[in-house]
Design a protein around this motif. Structure first.
Motif, PDB file in Angstrom:
ATOM      1  N   GLY A   1      48.260  19.859  36.852  1.00 26.76           N
ATOM      2  CA  GLY A   1      47.167  19.562  35.932  1.00 26.76           C
ATOM      3  C   GLY A   1      45.860  20.283  36.241  1.00 26.76           C
ATOM      4  O   GLY A   1      44.858  20.016  35.595  1.00 26.76           O
ATOM      5  N   LEU A   2      45.858  21.188  37.193  1.00 31.78           N
ATOM      6  CA  LEU A   2      44.627  21.904  37.540  1.00 31.78           C
ATOM      7  C   LEU A   2      44.305  23.026  36.556  1.00 31.78           C
ATOM      8  O   LEU A   2      43.147  23.411  36.420  1.00 31.78           O
ATOM      9  CB  LEU A   2      44.715  22.453  38.962  1.00 31.78           C
ATOM     10  N   LEU A   3      45.308  23.563  35.901  1.00 31.00           N
ATOM     11  CA  LEU A   3      45.126  24.592  34.876  1.00 31.00           C
ATOM     12  C   LEU A   3      45.988  24.241  33.675  1.00 31.00           C
ATOM     13  O   LEU A   3      47.116  23.755  33.844  1.00 31.00           O
ATOM     14  CB  LEU A   3      45.551  25.976  35.389  1.00 31.00           C
ATOM     15  N   PRO A   4      45.505  24.505  32.451  1.00 31.35           N
ATOM     16  CA  PRO A   4      46.342  24.238  31.280  1.00 31.35           C
ATOM     17  C   PRO A   4      47.504  25.230  31.176  1.00 31.35           C
ATOM     18  O   PRO A   4      48.560  24.900  30.661  1.00 31.35           O
ATOM     19  CB  PRO A   4      45.375  24.390  30.105  1.00 31.35           C
ATOM     20  N   ALA A   5      47.300  26.438  31.677  1.00 29.92           N
ATOM     21  CA  ALA A   5      48.324  27.482  31.678  1.00 29.92           C
ATOM     22  C   ALA A   5      47.857  28.560  32.644  1.00 29.92           C
ATOM     23  O   ALA A   5      46.669  28.669  32.949  1.00 29.92           O
ATOM     24  CB  ALA A   5      48.508  28.070  30.289  1.00 29.92           C
ATOM     25  N   LEU A   6      48.793  29.359  33.123  1.00 23.07           N
ATOM     26  CA  LEU A   6      48.404  30.491  33.956  1.00 23.07           C
ATOM     27  C   LEU A   6      47.809  31.567  33.061  1.00 23.07           C
ATOM     28  O   LEU A   6      48.325  31.818  31.966  1.00 23.07           O
ATOM     29  CB  LEU A   6      49.612  31.053  34.698  1.00 23.07           C
ATOM     30  N   PRO A   7      46.729  32.214  33.503  1.00 29.25           N
ATOM     31  CA  PRO A   7      46.164  33.286  32.677  1.00 29.25           C
ATOM     32  C   PRO A   7      47.121  34.464  32.594  1.00 29.25           C
ATOM     33  O   PRO A   7      47.881  34.721  33.527  1.00 29.25           O
ATOM     34  CB  PRO A   7      44.879  33.669  33.419  1.00 29.25           C
ATOM     35  N   GLN A   8      47.092  35.152  31.470  1.00 33.22           N
ATOM     36  CA  GLN A   8      47.926  36.340  31.312  1.00 33.22           C
ATOM     37  C   GLN A   8      47.231  37.524  31.956  1.00 33.22           C
ATOM     38  O   GLN A   8      46.036  37.739  31.759  1.00 33.22           O
ATOM     39  CB  GLN A   8      48.190  36.627  29.844  1.00 33.22           C
ATOM     40  N   GLU A   9      47.963  38.281  32.726  1.00 34.45           N
ATOM     41  CA  GLU A   9      47.419  39.464  33.367  1.00 34.45           C
ATOM     42  C   GLU A   9      47.132  40.481  32.262  1.00 34.45           C
ATOM     43  O   GLU A   9      48.013  40.789  31.463  1.00 34.45           O
ATOM     44  CB  GLU A   9      48.433  40.006  34.385  1.00 34.45           C
ATOM     45  N   PRO A  10      45.891  40.978  32.136  1.00 36.10           N
ATOM     46  CA  PRO A  10      45.500  41.784  30.978  1.00 36.10           C
ATOM     47  C   PRO A  10      46.173  43.144  30.852  1.00 36.10           C
ATOM     48  O   PRO A  10      46.143  43.747  29.783  1.00 36.10           O
ATOM     49  CB  PRO A  10      43.982  41.952  31.143  1.00 36.10           C
ATOM     50  N   PHE A  11      46.811  43.631  31.901  1.00 37.63           N
ATOM     51  CA  PHE A  11      47.441  44.950  31.829  1.00 37.63           C
ATOM     52  C   PHE A  11      48.956  44.847  31.721  1.00 37.63           C
ATOM     53  O   PHE A  11      49.669  45.813  31.950  1.00 37.63           O
ATOM     54  CB  PHE A  11      47.038  45.792  33.045  1.00 37.63           C
ATOM     55  N   GLY A  12      49.460  43.650  31.393  1.00 37.64           N
ATOM     56  CA  GLY A  12      50.893  43.462  31.175  1.00 37.64           C
ATOM     57  C   GLY A  12      51.683  43.105  32.415  1.00 37.64           C
ATOM     58  O   GLY A  12      52.898  42.978  32.350  1.00 37.64           O
ATOM     59  N   GLY A  13      51.031  42.936  33.532  1.00 40.93           N
ATOM     60  CA  GLY A  13      51.721  42.572  34.768  1.00 40.93           C
ATOM     61  C   GLY A  13      51.751  41.073  34.962  1.00 40.93           C
ATOM     62  O   GLY A  13      51.643  40.304  34.002  1.00 40.93           O
ATOM     63  N   ILE A  14      51.877  40.685  36.200  1.00 44.98           N
ATOM     64  CA  ILE A  14      51.867  39.268  36.552  1.00 44.98           C
ATOM     65  C   ILE A  14      50.949  39.079  37.757  1.00 44.98           C
ATOM     66  O   ILE A  14      50.671  40.018  38.500  1.00 44.98           O
ATOM     67  CB  ILE A  14      53.269  38.727  36.879  1.00 44.98           C
ATOM     68  N   TYR A  15      50.481  37.860  37.937  1.00 50.61           N
ATOM     69  CA  TYR A  15      49.715  37.529  39.125  1.00 50.61           C
ATOM     70  C   TYR A  15      50.691  37.042  40.175  1.00 50.61           C
ATOM     71  O   TYR A  15      51.578  36.239  39.894  1.00 50.61           O
ATOM     72  CB  TYR A  15      48.665  36.453  38.839  1.00 50.61           C
ATOM     73  N   ARG A  16      50.531  37.551  41.388  1.00 48.97           N
ATOM     74  CA  ARG A  16      51.412  37.180  42.493  1.00 48.97           C
ATOM     75  C   ARG A  16      50.594  36.469  43.559  1.00 48.97           C
ATOM     76  O   ARG A  16      49.495  36.883  43.895  1.00 48.97           O
ATOM     77  CB  ARG A  16      52.053  38.427  43.092  1.00 48.97           C
ATOM     78  N   PHE A  17      51.186  35.400  44.079  1.00 48.07           N
ATOM     79  CA  PHE A  17      50.538  34.625  45.127  1.00 48.07           C
ATOM     80  C   PHE A  17      51.464  34.559  46.315  1.00 48.07           C
ATOM     81  O   PHE A  17      52.647  34.229  46.173  1.00 48.07           O
ATOM     82  CB  PHE A  17      50.223  33.212  44.616  1.00 48.07           C
ATOM     83  N   ASP A  18      50.963  34.889  47.486  1.00 46.32           N
ATOM     84  CA  ASP A  18      51.729  34.798  48.720  1.00 46.32           C
ATOM     85  C   ASP A  18      51.293  33.526  49.447  1.00 46.32           C
ATOM     86  O   ASP A  18      50.204  33.480  50.024  1.00 46.32           O
ATOM     87  CB  ASP A  18      51.465  36.035  49.585  1.00 46.32           C
ATOM     88  N   ALA A  19      52.119  32.494  49.382  1.00 44.23           N
ATOM     89  CA  ALA A  19      51.768  31.203  49.975  1.00 44.23           C
ATOM     90  C   ALA A  19      51.642  31.305  51.492  1.00 44.23           C
ATOM     91  O   ALA A  19      50.881  30.564  52.103  1.00 44.23           O
ATOM     92  CB  ALA A  19      52.817  30.152  49.610  1.00 44.23           C
ATOM     93  N   ARG A  20      52.335  32.240  52.099  1.00 41.23           N
ATOM     94  CA  ARG A  20      52.280  32.409  53.553  1.00 41.23           C
ATOM     95  C   ARG A  20      50.907  32.899  54.006  1.00 41.23           C
ATOM     96  O   ARG A  20      50.342  32.406  54.966  1.00 41.23           O
ATOM     97  CB  ARG A  20      53.375  33.380  53.996  1.00 41.23           C
ATOM     98  N   THR A  21      50.348  33.873  53.263  1.00 39.99           N
ATOM     99  CA  THR A  21      49.058  34.449  53.656  1.00 39.99           C
ATOM    100  C   THR A  21      47.890  33.900  52.843  1.00 39.99           C
ATOM    101  O   THR A  21      46.738  34.083  53.211  1.00 39.99           O
ATOM    102  CB  THR A  21      49.074  35.976  53.481  1.00 39.99           C
ATOM    103  N   GLY A  22      48.192  33.264  51.693  1.00 39.34           N
ATOM    104  CA  GLY A  22      47.140  32.743  50.826  1.00 39.34           C
ATOM    105  C   GLY A  22      46.469  33.814  49.981  1.00 39.34           C
ATOM    106  O   GLY A  22      45.424  33.580  49.407  1.00 39.34           O
ATOM    107  N   THR A  23      47.086  34.970  49.882  1.00 35.14           N
ATOM    108  CA  THR A  23      46.499  36.062  49.099  1.00 35.14           C
ATOM    109  C   THR A  23      47.086  36.104  47.698  1.00 35.14           C
ATOM    110  O   THR A  23      48.226  35.714  47.475  1.00 35.14           O
ATOM    111  CB  THR A  23      46.704  37.425  49.783  1.00 35.14           C
TER     112      THR A  23
END
Length: 77
Positions: A32-54
Motif C-alpha cells: 500500500g505504499l505506492l498505487p503502482a510502480l512507475p513506468q520507466e520512461p525509456f521502455g526499461g524497468i526499474y531494478r532493485f537489489d535487496a542485498r545492496t539496497g541499490t
C-alpha cells in the motif's frame, strides 16, 4: 530520476514499517505504499537489489544528475 526518488522514499517507508527492505519492488504496491510502480520512461524497468539496497533503471545504469537552475540564470532568459 524523479521516479527513482519516489521509489527510494517508498523503500525507506517500507524499511521503517517492516524492519527490512522488500525482496522486490512489487512489495511497495502490495503493502500500500505506492498505487503502482512507475513506468520507466525509456521502455526499461526499474531494478532493485535487496542485498545492496541499490536501485537503477535497466536503460540507464548510472543515475541521472539533476542540476538546479539559479534564479539569476532564469532572469537572463
Amino acid at each position: 530520476e524523479r521516479d527513482l526518488g519516489l521509489l527510494a522514499q517508498a523503500l525507506e517507508r517500507y524499511r521503517r514499517r517492516k524492519g527490512r527492505v522488500p525482496a522486490a519492488l512489487g512489495e511497495l504496491v502490495t503493502s500500500g505504499l505506492l498505487p503502482a510502480l512507475p513506468q520507466e520512461p525509456f521502455g526499461g524497468i526499474y531494478r532493485f537489489d535487496a542485498r545492496t539496497g541499490t536501485m537503477r533503471s535497466s536503460t540507464h545504469p548510472e543515475r541521472l544528475r539533476v542540476h538546479a537552475v539559479s534564479k539569476a540564470a532564469v532572469g537572463r532568459r
